[in-house]
Motif scaffolding. Structure first.
Motif, short mmCIF file in Angstrom:
data_model
loop_
_atom_site.label_atom_id
_atom_site.label_comp_id
_atom_site.label_asym_id
_atom_site.label_seq_id
_atom_site.Cartn_x
_atom_site.Cartn_y
_atom_site.Cartn_z
N LEU A 56 13.67 27.04 -46.70
CA LEU A 56 13.46 25.65 -46.24
C LEU A 56 14.64 25.11 -45.43
O LEU A 56 14.43 24.53 -44.35
N PRO A 57 15.91 25.25 -45.86
CA PRO A 57 17.02 24.73 -45.03
C PRO A 57 17.08 25.39 -43.65
O PRO A 57 17.39 24.73 -42.66
N ALA A 58 16.77 26.71 -43.61
CA ALA A 58 16.79 27.39 -42.31
C ALA A 58 15.70 26.84 -41.40
O ALA A 58 15.92 26.63 -40.19
N ALA A 59 14.51 26.60 -41.97
CA ALA A 59 13.42 26.05 -41.18
C ALA A 59 13.76 24.64 -40.72
O ALA A 59 13.47 24.25 -39.57
N LEU A 60 14.38 23.85 -41.60
CA LEU A 60 14.77 22.50 -41.22
C LEU A 60 15.85 22.52 -40.14
O LEU A 60 15.78 21.75 -39.15
N ALA A 61 16.83 23.42 -40.31
CA ALA A 61 17.89 23.53 -39.30
C ALA A 61 17.32 23.93 -37.95
O ALA A 61 17.71 23.38 -36.90
N HIS A 62 16.37 24.88 -37.95
CA HIS A 62 15.76 25.32 -36.70
C HIS A 62 15.00 24.17 -36.05
O HIS A 62 15.07 23.97 -34.82
N ALA A 63 14.27 23.38 -36.85
CA ALA A 63 13.51 22.26 -36.30
C ALA A 63 14.45 21.19 -35.73
O ALA A 63 14.23 20.65 -34.65
N VAL A 64 15.53 20.89 -36.48
CA VAL A 64 16.48 19.88 -36.02
C VAL A 64 17.14 20.32 -34.71
O VAL A 64 17.24 19.55 -33.73
N HIS A 79 6.70 22.45 -26.56
CA HIS A 79 6.01 23.49 -27.34
C HIS A 79 6.95 24.12 -28.35
O HIS A 79 6.58 24.35 -29.52
N ASP A 80 8.20 24.43 -27.96
CA ASP A 80 9.18 25.02 -28.87
C ASP A 80 9.49 24.08 -30.03
O ASP A 80 9.58 24.51 -31.19
N SER A 81 9.66 22.80 -29.71
CA SER A 81 9.96 21.83 -30.77
C SER A 81 8.81 21.70 -31.75
O SER A 81 9.00 21.65 -32.97
N THR A 82 7.58 21.64 -31.18
CA THR A 82 6.40 21.51 -32.04
C THR A 82 6.26 22.71 -32.96
O THR A 82 5.96 22.58 -34.16
N ARG A 83 6.48 23.92 -32.39
CA ARG A 83 6.35 25.13 -33.21
C ARG A 83 7.40 25.13 -34.32
O ARG A 83 7.10 25.51 -35.47
N ALA A 84 8.62 24.71 -34.02
CA ALA A 84 9.67 24.69 -35.04
C ALA A 84 9.33 23.70 -36.16
O ALA A 84 9.53 24.00 -37.36
N VAL A 85 8.79 22.53 -35.78
CA VAL A 85 8.40 21.54 -36.79
C VAL A 85 7.24 22.05 -37.63
O VAL A 85 7.18 21.87 -38.86
N LEU A 86 6.27 22.74 -36.98
CA LEU A 86 5.12 23.29 -37.72
C LEU A 86 5.58 24.37 -38.69
O LEU A 86 5.06 24.47 -39.82
N GLN A 87 6.53 25.19 -38.28
CA GLN A 87 7.06 26.21 -39.19
C GLN A 87 7.69 25.57 -40.43
O GLN A 87 7.49 26.04 -41.55
N PHE A 88 8.44 24.52 -40.20
CA PHE A 88 9.02 23.79 -41.32
C PHE A 88 7.93 23.22 -42.23
O PHE A 88 8.02 23.31 -43.48
N ALA A 89 6.85 22.69 -41.63
CA ALA A 89 5.76 22.12 -42.41
C ALA A 89 5.05 23.20 -43.24
O ALA A 89 4.66 22.96 -44.39
N VAL A 90 4.87 24.38 -42.65
CA VAL A 90 4.20 25.48 -43.37
C VAL A 90 5.04 25.91 -44.58
O VAL A 90 4.51 26.12 -45.68
N VAL A 91 6.35 26.05 -44.36
CA VAL A 91 7.22 26.43 -45.47
C VAL A 91 7.18 25.37 -46.57
O VAL A 91 7.10 25.68 -47.77
#
Length: 607
Positions: A56-64, A79-91
């Protein structure tokens, strides 16, 4: 009146130290294997949640970092930002699901393990029969059943939680290393100190938890004794003295409890201090990395989270405390594993047997020597044998041996030529019936406490034979009267016990043992009940523990026991010439306190 048997029974010896802990660990592992399915589901969901917490912290860091580094509304950047936020949401969603499964599985595992441990302990107690309460006080056994079992049942969950903490700690360290090796170096300085803190805490609290539970059981045992003698306490005006006796172990309980909490407090503040120092060191290194440009903002945020995760194993004293308490409880449960496990054979009695009972060189050992020694006694089939003797002479031990409520340390007891251990459980219990001085009030109704599952017709026939049918039918609902609504006298309760012995044995009855089963009856009622029982058990062998001359006079033979040996075997009228014999039955003889084995009604039902 108790006796600790050797050979056939276990002594209540408390193991301590490494041997006791190894034994407790084996018990806990065995219970965990019994519930492998749900334990596995719980472990997988809990460990999956731990792994997702690491991600989760890695996904959050990537999204931020994706959002901060791509402020322009370009299509590719968006698109990159949206994908990073979606990855965080999935985790985050996966973590939520794993936590839900874990939150359901952990209580279920605890409840299932508690049930298994309680069934296991009950099986040990019922198999051991009267030996269980000779080895452990009843209140102590109740404490183990009610308190120690659920504490020990927490072990699988505690192990899973401790493993999850380890996964998070290891994951946090790996993630710190992936961000910057300097962060791991700052963290690693404190790891040995944390390991020593946790190891010391677990070892210390395990022994303290076991001592605390042992003292609780001692208080419960004393309280149970006091409740059993509440009328005597009130009549003698010794309430304050008895209260002081019951509460004597409380200072020890307080001392142990304070030591337990002191150990937890010390481990807690040390862990929190270690946590603060480590996180400060990691954040300082991360801050310098941000200033120098080695780390991004999101990585600094992740480093703070991973430092906390890395210390999760060392600061999680609750999981360690639960595991220590579980081990302490398991140590107490494992002590009951030494209770005797009575095995039965597969033989039936010969169909032509008439109830011939033989004691051949029988010896039963007590704490201070033999209770019965080298006893040779033959009771011809169909006869009534009265057993008399002073307290401590071995009367109740002989009665218990006759139907294998206990086994001798040496020698053999046989019925119709078959050694009792060779008989199947069904054959033995169908052939031998017991009635006791204080029959246990088992069942919900009067009829149930007689029959314990027998057919109503058999229950009523047995009640008639025991001269109990008359007063039962006068109760509000007759045989269906609940026990709490049946105000029975001591003599009426004993007649229910006599009826139970007849109802449980049925047509296959060859031997009936009456261990002071008519002591609460007046002389006239005893004579009437005795005549009714003699008629109902005609042709069967009867052993009667007699304290009155009238009961001995009705018997065909009298076995006079003295100090565990057979002093005489003769009809009552021949022995009556002996002054000591007359004084014994008339109550003028003052014996020493009983050192024999008292077997109550619960023993027969339990076996």
């Amino acid at each position: 009146m108790s006796v600790a048997m050797s050979g056939g029974t276990a002594n209540a010896q408390t193991l301590s130290g490494p041997a006791a802990r190894r034994r407790a660990d084996r018990l806990l592992l065995e219970v965990a294997r019994q519930h492998f399915g749900w334990t596995t589901v719980t472990a997988i969901s809990t460990l999956a949640a731990s792994a997702l917490v690491v991600l989760l912290p890695a996904a959050l860091a990537h999204a931020v970092d994706a959002v901060i580094s791509n402020p322009a509304p370009a299509a590719a950047s968006s698109h990159d930002s949206t994908r990073a936020v979606l990855q965080f949401a999935v985790v985050l969603a996966a973590l939520t699901v794993a936590n839900l499964v874990s939150e359901f599985g952990q209580p279920y595992c605890g409840a299932a393990a508690t049930a298994s441990l309680r069934r296991r302990l009950m099986d040990r107690l019922l198999t051991a029969g009267p030996a269980a309460t000779r080895c452990f006080a009843p209140g102590d056994l109740v404490g183990r059943l009610v308190g120690a079992a659920p504490d020990a049942a927490n072990a699988p969950v505690a192990i899973v939680n401790a493993t999850a903490d380890l996964v998070m700690s290891a994951g946090g360290l790996v993630a710190l290393g992936l961000i910057d090796w300097r962060l791991v170096t700052a963290f690693a300085v404190t790891v040995p100190v944390g390991a020593l803190i946790l190891r010391s805490f677990v070892r210390q609290t395990g022994d303290l938890a076991a001592a605390y539970q042992r003292t609780q059981s001692e208080i419960a045992a004393r309280l149970l004794d006091a409740l059993g003698g509440i009328r005597t306490i009130r009549a003698s005006g010794t309430r304050d003295t008895e209260a002081a006796r019951v509460l004597t172990p409380v200072p020890e309980l307080s001392t142990t409890g304070k030591a337990l909490w002191r150990a937890q407090r010390v481990a807690g503040w040390r862990s929190m201090l270690l946590f603060a120092l480590t996180q400060t060191a990691v954040l300082a290194v991360a801050g310098f990395g941000l200033i120098s440009g080695r780390l991004a903002v999101g990585q600094v945020l992740a480093a703070a989270s991973y430092a906390a995760l890395g210390l999760g194993f060392f600061s999680s004293t609750q999981a360690a405390l639960a595991l220590a308490q579980a081990r302490g409880a398991a140590m107490r449960l494992a002590e009951t594993e030494d209770l005797p496990r009575r095995s039965y054979g597969a033989r039936d009695l010969p169909p032509s047997g008439g109830g011939l009972l033989e004691f051949q060189r029988v010896t039963v050992m007590g704490t201070d020597g033999p209770v019965i020694e080298n006893l040779d006694l033959t009771v011809p089939g169909g006869l009534e044998l009265a057993v008399v003797g002073a307290s401590g002479s071995g009367k109740s031990v002989l009665a218990a041996l006759a139907g294998r409520l206990i086994d001798p340390d040496a020698g053999m007891v046989s019925l119709d030529g078959v050694a009792l251990p060779q008989l199947s459980r069904e054959a033995l219990r169908g052939a031998v019936g017991y009635a006791f001085e204080r029959p246990a009030p088992l069942g919900e109704t009067v009829g149930e406490t007689i029959g314990l599952g027998a057919e109503p017709q058999r229950v009523e026939r047995a009640a008639v034979a025991a001269a109990a049918d008359g007063f039962i039918r006068k109760l509000p609902d007759g045989y269906e009267t609940p026990l709490e609504r049946a105000p029975l006298s001591g003599g009426e309760t004993q007649r229910l016990g006599l009826a139970r012995a007849l109802a449980r044995a049925g047509a296959g009855l060859r031997l009936i043992v009456l261990d002071d089963a008519t002591a609460a009856l007046d002389t006239v009622t005893e004579a009437r009940v005795g005549a009714a029982m003699e008629s109902a058990t005609a042709g069967r062998t009867r052993i009667v523990i007699a304290r009155r001359a009238a009961a001995a006079a009705r018997a065909d033979l009298v076995a006079w026991l003295e100090n565990g040996a057979l002093r005489a075997l003769a009809p009552h009228h021949e022995l009556w010439a002996e002054p000591e014999y007359r004084a014994l039955l008339d109550g003028e003889y003052e014996p020493e306190l009983d050192g024999g084995c008292e077997v109550d009604g619960a023993g027969a039902e339990h076996d």
